[in-house]
Design a protein around this motif. Structure first.
Motif, PDB file in Angstrom:
ATOM      1  N   THR A  91       0.810  -1.213   0.000  1.00  0.00           N
ATOM      2  CA  THR A  91       0.000   0.000   0.000  1.00  0.00           C
ATOM      3  C   THR A  91       0.843   1.262   0.000  1.00  0.00           C
ATOM      4  OG1 THR A  91      -0.149  -0.064   2.417  1.00  0.00           O
ATOM      5  CG2 THR A  91      -1.939  -1.121   1.184  1.00  0.00           C
ATOM      6  N   GLY A  92       2.087   1.146  -0.420  1.00  0.00           N
ATOM      7  CA  GLY A  92       2.974   2.307  -0.460  1.00  0.00           C
ATOM      8  C   GLY A  92       2.611   3.265  -1.583  1.00  0.00           C
ATOM      9  N   ASN A  93       3.325   4.363  -1.664  1.00  0.00           N
ATOM     10  CA  ASN A  93       3.122   5.394  -2.677  1.00  0.00           C
ATOM     11  C   ASN A  93       3.151   4.772  -4.071  1.00  0.00           C
ATOM     12  OD1 ASN A  93       4.349   7.303  -4.732  1.00  0.00           O
ATOM     13  ND2 ASN A  93       3.823   8.736  -3.091  1.00  0.00           N
ATOM     14  N   ALA A  98       5.361   2.154  -8.802  1.00  0.00           N
ATOM     15  CA  ALA A  98       5.289   1.984 -10.255  1.00  0.00           C
ATOM     16  C   ALA A  98       6.652   2.220 -10.898  1.00  0.00           C
ATOM     17  CB  ALA A  98       4.246   2.923 -10.852  1.00  0.00           C
ATOM     18  N   ALA A  99       7.372   3.224 -10.415  1.00  0.00           N
ATOM     19  CA  ALA A  99       8.710   3.504 -10.947  1.00  0.00           C
ATOM     20  C   ALA A  99       9.654   2.341 -10.656  1.00  0.00           C
ATOM     21  CB  ALA A  99       9.256   4.801 -10.348  1.00  0.00           C
ATOM     22  N   ALA A 100       9.568   1.790  -9.441  1.00  0.00           N
ATOM     23  CA  ALA A 100      10.404   0.633  -9.096  1.00  0.00           C
ATOM     24  C   ALA A 100      10.005  -0.580  -9.939  1.00  0.00           C
ATOM     25  CB  ALA A 100      10.279   0.316  -7.606  1.00  0.00           C
ATOM     26  N   ASN A 102       8.747  -0.643 -12.955  1.00  0.00           N
ATOM     27  CA  ASN A 102       9.274  -0.477 -14.310  1.00  0.00           C
ATOM     28  C   ASN A 102      10.757  -0.785 -14.386  1.00  0.00           C
ATOM     29  OD1 ASN A 102       6.755   0.242 -15.297  1.00  0.00           O
ATOM     30  ND2 ASN A 102       7.107   2.430 -14.987  1.00  0.00           N
ATOM     31  N   GLU A 103      11.496  -0.349 -13.381  1.00  0.00           N
ATOM     32  CA  GLU A 103      12.934  -0.600 -13.369  1.00  0.00           C
ATOM     33  C   GLU A 103      13.236  -2.085 -13.133  1.00  0.00           C
ATOM     34  OE1 GLU A 103      16.812   1.286 -11.187  1.00  0.00           O
ATOM     35  OE2 GLU A 103      15.053   2.574 -11.466  1.00  0.00           O
ATOM     36  N   LEU A 104      12.504  -2.708 -12.221  1.00  0.00           N
ATOM     37  CA  LEU A 104      12.708  -4.135 -11.952  1.00  0.00           C
ATOM     38  C   LEU A 104      12.306  -4.981 -13.163  1.00  0.00           C
ATOM     39  CD1 LEU A 104      11.368  -4.248  -8.300  1.00  0.00           C
ATOM     40  CD2 LEU A 104      13.715  -4.786  -9.026  1.00  0.00           C
ATOM     41  N   GLN A 105      11.244  -4.594 -13.836  1.00  0.00           N
ATOM     42  CA  GLN A 105      10.784  -5.348 -14.992  1.00  0.00           C
ATOM     43  C   GLN A 105      11.806  -5.314 -16.129  1.00  0.00           C
ATOM     44  OE1 GLN A 105       7.003  -4.032 -16.626  1.00  0.00           O
ATOM     45  NE2 GLN A 105       6.448  -6.157 -17.007  1.00  0.00           N
ATOM     46  N   ALA A 106      12.600  -4.272 -16.184  1.00  0.00           N
ATOM     47  CA  ALA A 106      13.606  -4.128 -17.240  1.00  0.00           C
ATOM     48  C   ALA A 106      14.890  -4.923 -16.958  1.00  0.00           C
ATOM     49  CB  ALA A 106      13.943  -2.652 -17.429  1.00  0.00           C
TER      50      ALA A 106
END
Length: 122
Positions: A91-93, A98-100, A102-106
Motif C-alpha cells: 500500500t505504499g506510494n 510503479a517507478a520501481a 518499471n525498473e525491476l521489470q527491465a
C-alpha cells in the motif's frame, strides 16, 4: 508485528504458493522456499529497497526500506518458463512503486543473477 514483518510474511506466503503452482505444472514435489539471504540495499525507481535472495538461488524478494514512502510494499522476481515474472503487493506510494516496478521489470536474467550474488556476500 510490524507492518514490514507482516509484509515479509505475506511475501513468503505468495512465494510458497508460487512454488506449489510451479511444482504442479512440472509434475514435481513442491519444495519450501526460504528467502532470507541478504539483504543488500539497492535503489529502484528513485527509492531504496532491501533485496533478499531465496534458497532456490533463482528467486528474489525486493522490500521497501522502512521509512521509504513506497512502504509497505514488496516485489517478487521468480523464474518462469520464459524468463522471470515480476509481481508485487502493498500500500505504499503508487508513483514510487510503479517507478520501481518499471525498473525491476527491465532487469535482464544476468542483472537478476548479479543481485542474487550480491545478497550472498552479506
Amino acid at each position: 508485528m510490524t507492518n514490514l514483518a507482516k509484509l515479509f510474511a505475506l511475501a513468503l506466503l505468495v512465494l510458497s504458493q508460487t512454488s506449489i503452482a510451479n511444482a504442479q505444472q512440472s509434475g514435481t514435489e513442491p519444495t519450501d522456499l526460504v528467502c532470507d539471504i541478504g539483504p543488500t540495499t539497492k535503489a529502484f525507481g528513485g527509492s531504496q529497497w532491501l533485496v533478499y535472495s531465496c534458497s532456490d538461488r533463482r528467486t528474489v524478494v525486493v522490500m521497501s526500506v522502512p521509512g521509504n514512502a513506497a512502504a509497505p510494499f514488496y516485489f517478487v522476481l521468480h523464474p518462469s518458463e520464459t524468463g522471470y515474472r515480476l509481481g508485487g503487493e502493498g500500500t505504499g506510494n503508487q508513483e514510487l512503486t510503479a517507478a520501481a516496478f518499471n525498473e525491476l521489470q527491465a532487469l535482464s536474467a544476468t542483472d537478476i543473477e548479479t543481485l542474487i550474488q550480491e545478497t550472498r556476500r552479506r
